[in-house]
Write a protein that holds these residues in place. Structure first.
Motif, PDB file in Angstrom:
ATOM      1  N   ARG A   1      15.843   9.564 -45.141  1.00 39.74           N
ATOM      2  CA  ARG A   1      15.298   8.352 -44.542  1.00 39.74           C
ATOM      3  C   ARG A   1      15.090   8.512 -43.043  1.00 39.74           C
ATOM      4  NH1 ARG A   1      18.763   3.693 -47.890  1.00 39.74           N
ATOM      5  NH2 ARG A   1      17.707   4.045 -49.886  1.00 39.74           N
ATOM      6  N   GLU A   2      16.057   9.124 -42.400  1.00 41.81           N
ATOM      7  CA  GLU A   2      15.925   9.400 -40.974  1.00 41.81           C
ATOM      8  C   GLU A   2      14.773  10.375 -40.731  1.00 41.81           C
ATOM      9  OE1 GLU A   2      18.637  11.282 -37.325  1.00 41.81           O
ATOM     10  OE2 GLU A   2      19.539  10.859 -39.289  1.00 41.81           O
ATOM     11  N   ALA A   3      14.651  11.360 -41.599  1.00 36.39           N
ATOM     12  CA  ALA A   3      13.578  12.344 -41.464  1.00 36.39           C
ATOM     13  C   ALA A   3      12.212  11.686 -41.603  1.00 36.39           C
ATOM     14  CB  ALA A   3      13.740  13.439 -42.519  1.00 36.39           C
ATOM     15  N   TRP A   4      12.098  10.733 -42.525  1.00 35.87           N
ATOM     16  CA  TRP A   4      10.808  10.059 -42.739  1.00 35.87           C
ATOM     17  C   TRP A   4      10.387   9.300 -41.481  1.00 35.87           C
ATOM     18  CZ3 TRP A   4       7.046  10.641 -46.069  1.00 35.87           C
ATOM     19  CH2 TRP A   4       6.045   9.668 -46.121  1.00 35.87           C
ATOM     20  N   GLN A   5      11.341   8.673 -40.817  1.00 39.43           N
ATOM     21  CA  GLN A   5      11.040   7.971 -39.578  1.00 39.43           C
ATOM     22  C   GLN A   5      10.525   8.939 -38.516  1.00 39.43           C
ATOM     23  OE1 GLN A   5      14.734   6.009 -38.599  1.00 39.43           O
ATOM     24  NE2 GLN A   5      14.380   4.311 -40.010  1.00 39.43           N
ATOM     25  N   PHE A   6      11.129  10.132 -38.474  1.00 37.55           N
ATOM     26  CA  PHE A   6      10.703  11.130 -37.499  1.00 37.55           C
ATOM     27  C   PHE A   6       9.269  11.581 -37.757  1.00 37.55           C
ATOM     28  CE2 PHE A   6      15.333  12.538 -36.688  1.00 37.55           C
ATOM     29  CZ  PHE A   6      15.403  11.733 -35.561  1.00 37.55           C
ATOM     30  N   ILE A   7       8.944  11.908 -39.015  1.00 37.19           N
ATOM     31  CA  ILE A   7       7.605  12.450 -39.263  1.00 37.19           C
ATOM     32  C   ILE A   7       6.527  11.383 -39.105  1.00 37.19           C
ATOM     33  CG2 ILE A   7       8.516  14.226 -40.801  1.00 37.19           C
ATOM     34  CD1 ILE A   7       7.329  12.718 -43.147  1.00 37.19           C
ATOM     35  N   GLU A   8       6.877  10.124 -39.280  1.00 42.40           N
ATOM     36  CA  GLU A   8       5.890   9.065 -39.052  1.00 42.40           C
ATOM     37  C   GLU A   8       5.636   8.881 -37.560  1.00 42.40           C
ATOM     38  OE1 GLU A   8       7.136   5.529 -41.388  1.00 42.40           O
ATOM     39  OE2 GLU A   8       5.232   5.919 -42.408  1.00 42.40           O
ATOM     40  N   GLN A   9       6.648   9.129 -36.747  1.00 46.94           N
ATOM     41  CA  GLN A   9       6.496   8.990 -35.303  1.00 46.94           C
ATOM     42  C   GLN A   9       5.736  10.173 -34.706  1.00 46.94           C
ATOM     43  OE1 GLN A   9      10.505   8.526 -33.875  1.00 46.94           O
ATOM     44  NE2 GLN A   9      10.773   6.528 -34.838  1.00 46.94           N
ATOM     45  N   ALA A  10       6.031  11.364 -35.175  1.00 52.19           N
ATOM     46  CA  ALA A  10       5.376  12.568 -34.670  1.00 52.19           C
ATOM     47  C   ALA A  10       5.454  13.651 -35.734  1.00 52.19           C
ATOM     48  CB  ALA A  10       6.043  13.041 -33.382  1.00 52.19           C
ATOM     49  N   THR A  11       4.328  13.949 -36.356  1.00 51.68           N
ATOM     50  CA  THR A  11       4.312  14.909 -37.448  1.00 51.68           C
ATOM     51  C   THR A  11       4.674  16.310 -36.955  1.00 51.68           C
ATOM     52  OG1 THR A  11       2.543  13.653 -38.486  1.00 51.68           O
ATOM     53  CG2 THR A  11       2.953  15.864 -39.338  1.00 51.68           C
ATOM     54  N   PRO A  12       5.687  16.936 -37.544  1.00 50.74           N
ATOM     55  CA  PRO A  12       6.049  18.300 -37.138  1.00 50.74           C
ATOM     56  C   PRO A  12       5.063  19.306 -37.721  1.00 50.74           C
ATOM     57  CG  PRO A  12       7.412  17.613 -38.975  1.00 50.74           C
ATOM     58  CD  PRO A  12       6.574  16.412 -38.599  1.00 50.74           C
ATOM     59  N   ASP A  13       5.224  20.558 -37.322  1.00 56.32           N
ATOM     60  CA  ASP A  13       4.382  21.622 -37.876  1.00 56.32           C
ATOM     61  C   ASP A  13       4.940  22.122 -39.203  1.00 56.32           C
ATOM     62  OD1 ASP A  13       2.589  21.790 -35.587  1.00 56.32           O
ATOM     63  OD2 ASP A  13       4.318  22.581 -34.521  1.00 56.32           O
ATOM     64  N   LEU A  14       6.235  21.904 -39.429  1.00 54.34           N
ATOM     65  CA  LEU A  14       6.885  22.402 -40.642  1.00 54.34           C
ATOM     66  C   LEU A  14       8.203  21.646 -40.825  1.00 54.34           C
ATOM     67  CD1 LEU A  14       7.132  26.055 -41.828  1.00 54.34           C
ATOM     68  CD2 LEU A  14       9.282  24.805 -41.491  1.00 54.34           C
ATOM     69  N   VAL A  15       8.599  21.477 -42.094  1.00 52.03           N
ATOM     70  CA  VAL A  15       9.863  20.807 -42.419  1.00 52.03           C
ATOM     71  C   VAL A  15      10.757  21.753 -43.207  1.00 52.03           C
ATOM     72  CG1 VAL A  15      10.948  18.927 -43.724  1.00 52.03           C
ATOM     73  CG2 VAL A  15       8.845  18.505 -42.438  1.00 52.03           C
ATOM     74  N   ILE A  16      12.032  21.805 -42.823  1.00 49.87           N
ATOM     75  CA  ILE A  16      13.050  22.527 -43.589  1.00 49.87           C
ATOM     76  C   ILE A  16      14.020  21.474 -44.109  1.00 49.87           C
ATOM     77  CG2 ILE A  16      14.872  24.264 -43.528  1.00 49.87           C
ATOM     78  CD1 ILE A  16      13.488  25.458 -41.061  1.00 49.87           C
ATOM     79  N   SER A  17      14.209  21.424 -45.409  1.00 48.58           N
ATOM     80  CA  SER A  17      15.033  20.354 -45.966  1.00 48.58           C
ATOM     81  C   SER A  17      16.036  20.863 -46.996  1.00 48.58           C
ATOM     82  CB  SER A  17      14.147  19.290 -46.626  1.00 48.58           C
ATOM     83  OG  SER A  17      14.928  18.271 -47.221  1.00 48.58           O
ATOM     84  N   ASP A  18      17.222  20.264 -46.972  1.00 50.89           N
ATOM     85  CA  ASP A  18      18.202  20.470 -48.027  1.00 50.89           C
ATOM     86  C   ASP A  18      17.733  19.671 -49.241  1.00 50.89           C
ATOM     87  OD1 ASP A  18      20.487  21.221 -49.355  1.00 50.89           O
ATOM     88  OD2 ASP A  18      21.779  19.738 -48.387  1.00 50.89           O
ATOM     89  N   ILE A  19      18.300  19.970 -50.411  1.00 55.43           N
ATOM     90  CA  ILE A  19      17.961  19.212 -51.622  1.00 55.43           C
ATOM     91  C   ILE A  19      19.010  18.152 -51.909  1.00 55.43           C
ATOM     92  CG2 ILE A  19      17.715  19.328 -54.129  1.00 55.43           C
ATOM     93  CD1 ILE A  19      16.354  21.995 -53.822  1.00 55.43           C
ATOM     94  N   MET A  20      20.277  18.567 -51.940  1.00 52.08           N
ATOM     95  CA  MET A  20      21.356  17.644 -52.278  1.00 52.08           C
ATOM     96  C   MET A  20      21.765  16.834 -51.056  1.00 52.08           C
ATOM     97  SD  MET A  20      21.600  18.121 -55.434  1.00 52.08           S
ATOM     98  CE  MET A  20      23.059  17.142 -55.755  1.00 52.08           C
ATOM     99  N   MET A  21      21.210  15.633 -50.940  1.00 53.18           N
ATOM    100  CA  MET A  21      21.539  14.740 -49.843  1.00 53.18           C
ATOM    101  C   MET A  21      21.824  13.348 -50.401  1.00 53.18           C
ATOM    102  SD  MET A  21      18.804  15.827 -46.850  1.00 53.18           S
ATOM    103  CE  MET A  21      17.350  15.558 -47.878  1.00 53.18           C
ATOM    104  N   PRO A  22      22.639  12.563 -49.717  1.00 54.44           N
ATOM    105  CA  PRO A  22      22.957  11.219 -50.211  1.00 54.44           C
ATOM    106  C   PRO A  22      21.745  10.298 -50.181  1.00 54.44           C
ATOM    107  CG  PRO A  22      23.811  11.535 -47.994  1.00 54.44           C
ATOM    108  CD  PRO A  22      23.333  12.875 -48.460  1.00 54.44           C
ATOM    109  N   GLN A  23      21.731   9.329 -51.082  1.00 55.00           N
ATOM    110  CA  GLN A  23      20.713   8.283 -51.172  1.00 55.00           C
ATOM    111  C   GLN A  23      19.353   8.804 -51.635  1.00 55.00           C
ATOM    112  OE1 GLN A  23      21.006   6.552 -47.210  1.00 55.00           O
ATOM    113  NE2 GLN A  23      22.471   5.026 -47.938  1.00 55.00           N
ATOM    114  N   VAL A  24      18.736   9.654 -50.833  1.00 60.21           N
ATOM    115  CA  VAL A  24      17.410  10.197 -51.186  1.00 60.21           C
ATOM    116  C   VAL A  24      17.506  11.721 -51.197  1.00 60.21           C
ATOM    117  CG1 VAL A  24      14.973  10.340 -50.566  1.00 60.21           C
ATOM    118  CG2 VAL A  24      16.248   8.223 -50.128  1.00 60.21           C
ATOM    119  N   SER A  25      17.224  12.330 -52.334  1.00 62.08           N
ATOM    120  CA  SER A  25      17.330  13.788 -52.448  1.00 62.08           C
ATOM    121  C   SER A  25      16.145  14.475 -51.786  1.00 62.08           C
ATOM    122  CB  SER A  25      17.378  14.199 -53.921  1.00 62.08           C
ATOM    123  OG  SER A  25      16.106  14.028 -54.528  1.00 62.08           O
TER     124      SER A  25
END
Length: 233
Positions: free
Chosen positions: A36-60
């Motif tokens: 959820r925090e990441a989504w707020q970031f990319i809406e504010q300023a789109t990065p060139d690339l995203v690195i993400s974990d899979i197993m995260m609380p609330q939203v995987s």
């Protein structure tokens, strides 16, 4: 220009270690502890690339990636899954969700850097070419049309513009309104960024939002729409 990367992981120690290594490798890193925090970031300023974990609380990570892929703004944004889930079925699920690379933990940091560099070469994003300029002829044409519209707005020609309410109610944020007014003045992104004390990349983001909210597709159309519907003073 260094690439901007968003790192999403709920494990602070791993997040800090990966961030430090990638920053030492020359990348600009922004971190988020959940999707959820990441989504707020990319809406504010789109990065060139995203690195993400899979197993995260609330939203995987899977759900986060599907959300990105369903939004045309981020449909082609390179995404790397960096996760402890390394079974073949997990990797298949990741690729089916739309990830570009899947790196199981533990991993070799040099391999991560190599994957990032490869994806960025194959998928250059708008954020990496923020300083690129439009074709000169097209830009000159838009500026000429905008200046012609502005002449109609002078006090002596005020009656030549008939203003009507917009077909739908449009609500602009204060920053969007500021950008709109400067676009109507005939300023281009670099000049607007300097006037507002922000980056060209952020100005592009606001102009894109203005296009979306007004249903226009060029600066000339946007200026005409704003003048016709009294969106600027």
């Amino acid at each position: 220009m260094s690439a901007n990367i968003l790192l999403v992981d709920d494990e602070p120690r791993l997040r800090e270690a990966v961030q430090a290594y990638l920053e030492d490798s020359g990348f600009n890193i922004q971190v988020a502890s959940n999707a959820r925090e990441a989504w707020q970031f990319i809406e504010q300023a789109t990065p060139d690339l995203v690195i993400s974990d899979i197993m995260m609380p609330q939203v995987s990570g899977y759900e986060f990636l599907k959300q990105m892929r369903s939004d045309e703004r981020f449909a082609n944004l390179p995404v790397i899954f960096l996760t402890a889930r390394g079974m073949t079925s997990d990797r298949i699920a990741g690729y089916q969700a739309g990830c570009d690379a899947y790196l199981p933990k533990p991993f070799d940091p040099d391999e991560l850097v190599a994957i990032i560099e490869n994806l960025l070469r194959r998928n250059p994003q708008p954020a990496m070419v923020a300083n690129a300029t439009p074709e000169i002829n097209d830009l000159a044409g838009q500026l000429a049309e905008i200046k012609a519209l502005l002449k109609q707005k002078t006090p002596e020609n005020q009656s030549s513009i008939v203003t009507t309410p917009p077909p739908i109610k449009i609500e602009f944020t204060p920053r969007e309104q500021s950008v709109l007014e400067l676009v109507v003045e005939g300023l281009m992104n670099k000049e607007i960024a300097r006037r507002l004390g922000t980056t060209i990349r952020n100005v592009e983001k606001y102009v894109s939002r203005l296009f979306s909210k007004t249903g226009t597709s060029s600066r000339t159309e946007l200026v005409r729409y704003a003048l016709q519907h009294g969106l600027v003073t």
